[in-house]
Motif scaffolding. Structure first.
Motif, short mmCIF file in Angstrom:
data_model
loop_
_atom_site.label_atom_id
_atom_site.label_comp_id
_atom_site.label_asym_id
_atom_site.label_seq_id
_atom_site.Cartn_x
_atom_site.Cartn_y
_atom_site.Cartn_z
N ASN A 28 0.81 -1.22 0.00
CA ASN A 28 0.00 0.00 0.00
C ASN A 28 0.85 1.27 0.00
N LYS A 29 2.17 1.07 -0.20
CA LYS A 29 3.12 2.19 -0.31
C LYS A 29 3.01 3.15 0.88
N LEU A 30 2.98 2.55 2.07
CA LEU A 30 2.89 3.34 3.30
C LEU A 30 4.21 3.29 4.07
N THR A 31 4.50 4.35 4.76
CA THR A 31 5.63 4.34 5.69
C THR A 31 5.15 3.76 7.01
N GLN A 32 6.09 3.44 7.87
CA GLN A 32 5.70 2.97 9.19
C GLN A 32 4.90 4.05 9.92
N GLU A 33 5.29 5.30 9.71
CA GLU A 33 4.58 6.41 10.34
C GLU A 33 3.13 6.49 9.88
N GLN A 34 2.93 6.34 8.58
CA GLN A 34 1.57 6.42 8.04
C GLN A 34 0.70 5.27 8.54
N LEU A 35 1.27 4.06 8.56
CA LEU A 35 0.51 2.91 9.04
C LEU A 35 0.20 3.07 10.53
N ALA A 36 1.17 3.53 11.29
CA ALA A 36 0.96 3.75 12.73
C ALA A 36 -0.17 4.74 12.96
N GLU A 37 -0.19 5.80 12.19
CA GLU A 37 -1.25 6.80 12.33
C GLU A 37 -2.61 6.21 11.97
N SER A 42 1.91 3.54 17.96
CA SER A 42 3.18 4.25 17.78
C SER A 42 3.98 3.64 16.62
N VAL A 43 4.88 4.43 16.09
CA VAL A 43 5.78 3.96 15.04
C VAL A 43 6.64 2.82 15.59
N GLU A 44 7.03 2.94 16.84
CA GLU A 44 7.85 1.90 17.47
C GLU A 44 7.10 0.57 17.51
N HIS A 45 5.81 0.66 17.74
CA HIS A 45 4.98 -0.55 17.77
C HIS A 45 5.02 -1.26 16.41
N ILE A 46 4.84 -0.49 15.35
CA ILE A 46 4.89 -1.06 13.99
C ILE A 46 6.27 -1.65 13.74
N SER A 47 7.30 -0.91 14.08
CA SER A 47 8.68 -1.36 13.86
C SER A 47 8.96 -2.67 14.60
N ARG A 48 8.54 -2.75 15.84
CA ARG A 48 8.78 -3.97 16.62
C ARG A 48 8.04 -5.17 16.05
N ILE A 49 6.82 -4.94 15.57
CA ILE A 49 6.06 -6.04 14.95
C ILE A 49 6.75 -6.49 13.67
N GLU A 50 7.10 -5.55 12.82
CA GLU A 50 7.73 -5.89 11.54
C GLU A 50 9.09 -6.56 11.72
N ASN A 51 9.79 -6.25 12.80
CA ASN A 51 11.10 -6.82 13.06
C ASN A 51 11.05 -8.04 13.98
N CYS A 52 9.86 -8.57 14.17
CA CYS A 52 9.65 -9.79 14.96
C CYS A 52 10.12 -9.65 16.41
N LYS A 53 10.08 -8.45 16.93
CA LYS A 53 10.51 -8.22 18.30
C LYS A 53 9.33 -8.24 19.26
N TYR A 54 8.13 -8.19 18.69
CA TYR A 54 6.95 -8.00 19.51
C TYR A 54 5.78 -8.74 18.88
N THR A 55 4.99 -9.36 19.70
CA THR A 55 3.75 -9.98 19.22
C THR A 55 2.61 -9.01 19.49
N CYS A 56 1.84 -8.73 18.49
CA CYS A 56 0.75 -7.77 18.64
C CYS A 56 -0.52 -8.46 19.15
N SER A 57 -1.47 -7.66 19.49
CA SER A 57 -2.76 -8.18 19.97
C SER A 57 -3.65 -8.55 18.79
#
Length: 115
Positions: A28-37, A42-57
């Motif tokens: 969808n040609k989105l930045t992490q910031e755009q998806l987070a919004e 938070s952008v950090e939340h998106i980053s952690r999910i994409e980098n397999c550091k965090y499991t989301c709800s």
């Protein structure tokens, strides 16, 4: 739907989520910031999910699927059996083939003492 039957462990689920969130964002040609919004996280939340550091709800996945009009089974790439395929198959049978299937089912029921 028992998603655990499709994944071996939590890491596999986390990797699947990570890969799919990243794919949706890139497709969808989105930045992490755009998806987070869009998802009110938070952008950090998106980053952690994409980098397999965090499991989301599940709420996060539901929101993502809702925003992108996606079925949750499609998100996880899970194919469900489609009863219309079975109905279509049965409709395509000749009367002789249909009777043979019924006879077979009756024999299975007898074998297993099913009433």
């Amino acid at each position: 739907m028992n998603y655990l039957s499709y994944f071996k462990n939590e890491n596999e689920i986390r990797e699947c989520i990570s890969k799919n969130v990243l794919k949706i964002r890139k497709d969808n040609k989105l930045t992490q910031e755009q998806l987070a919004e869009m998802l009110d996280v938070s952008v950090e939340h998106i980053s952690r999910i994409e980098n397999c550091k965090y499991t989301c709800s599940i709420s996060f996945i539901f929101s993502l699927c809702t925003k992108f009009k996606m079925d949750i089974n499609d998100f996880f790439h899970i194919k469900q059996s489609n009863s219309s395929n079975i109905v279509g198959f049965l409709d395509s049978l000749s009367l002789e083939q249909y009777k043979a299937i019924i006879d077979f089912c009756d024999e299975v029921k007898k074998y297993y003492n099913y009433k």
